[in-house]
Each structure stands twice: as C-alpha cells, then as structure tokens.
Design an enzyme around this catalytic site. Structure first.
Site, PDB file in Angstrom:
ATOM      1  N   TRP A 121      46.722   5.482  60.542  1.00 38.68           N
ATOM      2  CA  TRP A 121      46.248   5.153  62.001  1.00 38.68           C
ATOM      3  C   TRP A 121      46.369   6.170  62.721  1.00 38.68           C
ATOM      4  O   TRP A 121      45.631   6.942  63.874  1.00 38.68           O
ATOM      5  CB  TRP A 121      46.462   4.012  62.733  1.00 38.68           C
ATOM      6  CG  TRP A 121      45.419   2.662  61.691  1.00 38.68           C
ATOM      7  CD1 TRP A 121      46.420   1.835  61.130  1.00 38.68           C
ATOM      8  CD2 TRP A 121      44.230   2.489  61.589  1.00 38.68           C
ATOM      9  NE1 TRP A 121      45.408   0.916  60.619  1.00 38.68           N
ATOM     10  CE2 TRP A 121      44.134   1.444  60.767  1.00 38.68           C
ATOM     11  CE3 TRP A 121      43.263   3.314  61.893  1.00 38.68           C
ATOM     12  CZ2 TRP A 121      42.989   0.886  60.240  1.00 38.68           C
ATOM     13  CZ3 TRP A 121      41.734   2.945  61.463  1.00 38.68           C
ATOM     14  CH2 TRP A 121      42.058   1.591  60.476  1.00 38.68           C
ATOM     15  N   ASP A 192      49.313   2.658  70.225  1.00 35.70           N
ATOM     16  CA  ASP A 192      48.154   1.998  69.527  1.00 35.70           C
ATOM     17  C   ASP A 192      49.043   0.745  68.880  1.00 35.70           C
ATOM     18  O   ASP A 192      49.959   0.992  68.044  1.00 35.70           O
ATOM     19  CB  ASP A 192      47.657   2.808  68.390  1.00 35.70           C
ATOM     20  CG  ASP A 192      46.804   2.030  67.417  1.00 35.70           C
ATOM     21  OD1 ASP A 192      46.862   0.783  67.751  1.00 35.70           O
ATOM     22  OD2 ASP A 192      46.203   2.420  66.452  1.00 35.70           O
ATOM     23  N   LYS A 216      43.972  -8.121  64.480  1.00 33.28           N
ATOM     24  CA  LYS A 216      45.128  -8.224  63.518  1.00 33.28           C
ATOM     25  C   LYS A 216      46.124  -9.517  64.016  1.00 33.28           C
ATOM     26  O   LYS A 216      46.412 -10.466  63.191  1.00 33.28           O
ATOM     27  CB  LYS A 216      46.073  -7.004  63.643  1.00 33.28           C
ATOM     28  CG  LYS A 216      45.161  -5.801  63.467  1.00 33.28           C
ATOM     29  CD  LYS A 216      44.522  -5.446  62.215  1.00 33.28           C
ATOM     30  CE  LYS A 216      43.440  -4.296  62.189  1.00 33.28           C
ATOM     31  NZ  LYS A 216      43.800  -3.224  62.197  1.00 33.28           N
TER      32      LYS A 216
HETATM   33  C1  LIG Z   1      43.246  -1.963  62.458  1.00 34.31           C
HETATM   34  C2  LIG Z   1      43.707  -0.858  63.162  1.00 34.31           C
HETATM   35  C3  LIG Z   1      42.900   0.067  63.876  1.00 34.31           C
HETATM   36  C4  LIG Z   1      41.540   0.405  63.994  1.00 34.31           C
HETATM   37  O1  LIG Z   1      40.958  -0.888  64.495  1.00 34.31           O
HETATM   38  P1  LIG Z   1      39.409  -0.822  64.828  1.00 34.31           P
HETATM   39  O2  LIG Z   1      39.204  -1.982  65.564  1.00 34.31           O
HETATM   40  O3  LIG Z   1      38.706  -1.262  63.529  1.00 34.31           O
HETATM   41  O4  LIG Z   1      38.776   0.277  65.282  1.00 34.31           O
HETATM   42  C5  LIG Z   1      43.719   1.079  64.437  1.00 34.31           C
HETATM   43  N1  LIG Z   1      45.036   1.149  64.787  1.00 34.31           N
HETATM   44  C6  LIG Z   1      45.848   0.258  63.861  1.00 34.31           C
HETATM   45  C7  LIG Z   1      47.182   0.325  64.041  1.00 34.31           C
HETATM   46  C8  LIG Z   1      45.144  -0.842  63.327  1.00 34.31           C
HETATM   47  O5  LIG Z   1      46.003  -1.592  62.599  1.00 34.31           O
END
Ligand SMILES: *Cc1c(COP(=O)(O)O)cnc(C)c1O
Length: 382
Positions: A121, A192, A216
């Site tokens: 990511w 993030d 998540k």
């Molecule tokens: C799932 C995830 C993303 C992507 O998320 P989207 O909502 O599909 O854009 C980005 N960063 C992390 C750490 C993730 O687990």
C-alpha cells in the site's frame, strides 16, 4: 423500545442466517460485529421514529445529520481527538487519499514529500504522490520482501519535507509499526491506518493527517475517515477539483456533496460497539494482542512446518501471514479449514501463503479455533 409484532418467518430466517455465519478471516471488506449487523437489520425497514429506512432519507434530514455527528463524536471520544483536528467522512476509499494528500499538501510547492515504504500500500501511495508533486522514498523494505518496518536510525527525514508518509499496518504483508516513526517537528506526519484504525489507542496529536477506509476494521466499504489538523485543511496551493479539496469537506461538515449515508451510519454503530460493548481502545488492543498471539505462538512452536512472513518485532496484530511447506499443503490447509468454518484464509497473491485477518470484530473463539486447527494440521501433515 416497543416494536410491532414481526412475522415468525423472518425471525426463523434470521436465526438460520446467523447460524450459517463462519469465522471470517477476510482481509477486507471484513467481518463486522454481529450485534451491529443485528441492529442494522432491526432498523433496516424503518429507522425508529423516522418513518423510513436510513437509506431512503435525505442527507440533510436532521435525523441523518444527528447520526453523522454521533459517528464523528464517537470517533473523537475513542481516540481523544482535540478540536485542532477535523474529522471528515469521504468517498473514494483509501486509494483517493493517495492522491488527495499530495494534491493538498505539496502540489504547486517546492516541497518534497518523503515516504517509508514497508509494503504494497505504501508503494501504491507514492506512485500516486509522484503525479502531484515531488515525492521520494527514504526507506524501502523491498529487498527483504517487506517483512519488517525500519528502526529509527534506518532513515533520515528532511526538516523541510512536505510531510512524512507511512502505512501503520501493511495489510498484505502483515507488518505493523508498533509506534509512530520519528518525525521532525514542523513536518506533518501522514499515516494510512486503514487496516489498524481503532484497533489500539494512539496519540492523534502526533499526526498531520491520519486516515482509514472503513472496510477493514471500522465498518462497511464506502466511507473513509480522514482526521486532519485544521491548519492543513486549507493548504491547497493550486486549483483542485472541488471534491479533492479538504477545505470544501471541512467547511461543509462532510456534506459538501451526498456522503455515503449508510456506511457512515454503520461505522457509527461500530464505534459505539467499541466503547459500550468492548470498553474502549485499551480493552480492544488487549483482545487483539491475545488473538494474534494465539496464532503466532502456534507458528513459533511449529516453525519447521509454518513459516511466518513478518519478523518478530514487526508482526501485525491484524493480519497474521505465514506459509506452509508446499503449495499442495497450502491448498489442503485452506480447503480443510473451510470444513471447520474457518473461511477466507488464502493470502494475497503477491505474498502467497495464508493470511488470517483478526480485526476487531473477530471473536477470540475464532482465533482459538484456528490455532487448534493449525496444531492438528501440522501434526497430521508434518
Ligand atoms: C485496503 C487498504 C487500502 C485500499 O483501500 P480502498 O478503500 O480499496 O481504496 C489502502 N491502504 C491499506 C493499508 C489498506 O489496507
């Protein structure tokens, strides 16, 4: 609360549906607390007092505005967020933040954003940042196949960096920062936190921007929570498409356009579940520690059979990643696990192996059942 008598059929149907639920180790969209799903079901046809479903209601309706404020306040109180920060509910997933952050913070400036890349990511995020301005990687764990996070002296952040960016938990590799990377005063720290948001307490005051998509650990897909220091809200130096400018969302209280009303409503219920049923983020962190440790203990005591991906210091408490001695055994593991109601264990194709995601909503019994299955499987196949 008085409710009209329901027909017996739908009750039986919902009991059957509940009984069919498995231990869901999906990495995302992921398991939600059963009691939250039950409340959503309960209120699906008619939000109490509103005369219609939340999905059928204007986002300007006071009943929804109250729900939005309630969700915001629950998150503020869980994380102890001060008034120096705005809490925004946006669309476009975590992925849109890969672009919005550099578009607002460095586009049109001479500043360089610096990135720590500890997994898939982070790598995607810098790819998008480079389209908006100067962005560089100052630490990349690629050579070790992203199995760790850097130590404090493994990287050097410029005092005049646009911001320092990292991903607190790399969902695919299963590596997690145990605490924030060091960042010079004056450089906004950007994180993030998509896959460990609300899984443990943290000090929001250390951040410029902290964001997470909901699917998540915090609710259904469709909403992304962005916690941003107010002095950064207004930092865009060039004309941006309106949706991409944080200022518009902050000024309009996340109602600059129609927000994802149902996702916000469900996220608010998850936040309430965390405070009322779990007892807050300290309690949640302890449970998450226990669940992941149950699995890591099995990996460590059967290390001739299971190979953990992350090095010990950086193991994720959310996504436990490991491999088996052969592809054949891997396939067998996944399919036999299914017969024990242990579902969605296959790892991401880029890492292979198994990934057991034990987010907030995974009950301890799920981790216990998987740990026991792993011991039996190693005994029979080792
Ligand atoms: C799932 C995830 C993303 C992507 O998320 P989207 O909502 O599909 O854009 C980005 N960063 C992390 C750490 C993730 O687990």
């Amino acid at each position: 609360m008085p409710s009209k008598p329901r027909d017996g059929n739908s009750l039986t149907m919902s009991a059957t549906a509940t009984a069919q639920r498995v231990f869901n180790f999906s990495a995302g969209p992921a398991a939600m607390p059963l009691s939250v799903l039950q409340q959503l079901q309960e209120e699906m046809l008619c939000l109490p007092g509103a005369g219609c479903s939340l999905m059928e209601m204007s986002h300007r309706d006071q009943a929804f505005v109250d729900i939005l404020h309630d969700a915001e306040n629950s998150i503020r109180s869980l994380l102890n967020i001060s008034d120096d920060y705005a809490v925004l509910f946006l669309q476009g997933g975590a992925t849109l933040q890969f672009s919005m952050i550099p578009a607002n913070l460095i586009r049109g400036t001479e500043k360089t954003a610096q990135y720590l890349v500890t997994g898939s990511w982070g790598k995607k995020a810098i790819g998008e940042a480079k389209k908006e301005g100067n962005a560089e990687v100052i630490y990349d764990a690629k050579e070790s196949n992203y199995n760790h996070v850097p130590a404090a002296d493994d990287f050097q952040v410029r005092d005049d960096a646009g911001y320092l960016y990292y991903c607190s938990n790399e969902t695919i590799q299963g590596v997690q920062f145990q605490s924030e990377p060091e960042c010079p005063a004056g450089v906004p720290l950007v994180c993030d936190a998509s896959s460990d948001f609300l899984s443990r307490p943290l000090d929001v005051n250390k951040y410029g921007v902290l964001y997470a998509c909901a699917q998540k650990n915090a609710g259904p897909a469709g909403v992304t929570v962005v916690i941003i220091r107010r002095d950064l809200v207004d930092s865009a130096k060039t004309e941006l498409p309106g949706y991409l400018n944080y200022k518009n969302h902050a000024e309009a209280d996340s109602e600059w356009n129609t927000p994802p009303t149902f996702a916000i409503y469900a996220l608010g219920k998850v936040a309430r579940w965390l405070s009322n049923d779990i007892g807050g983020l300290d309690a949640m962190a302890k449970l998450n520690e226990q669940k992941s440790q149950l699995l890591y203990d099995v990996i460590d005591s059967h290390n001739e059979f299971y190979q953990g991906h992350a090095v010990d210091c950086c193991r994720s408490k959310m996504n436990v990643t490991f491999n088996l001695p052969s592809d054949e055994l891997l396939k067998k593991f996944v399919s036999e696990a299914k017969t024990h109601d242990l579902a969605n264990l296959k790892g991401h194709r880029s890492v292979g192996g198994i990934r057991a995601s034990v987010y907030n909503a995974m009950p301890i019994e799920g981790a216990e059942t998987l740990a026991k299955f792993m011991i039996d499987f190693a005994k029979k196949n080792g």
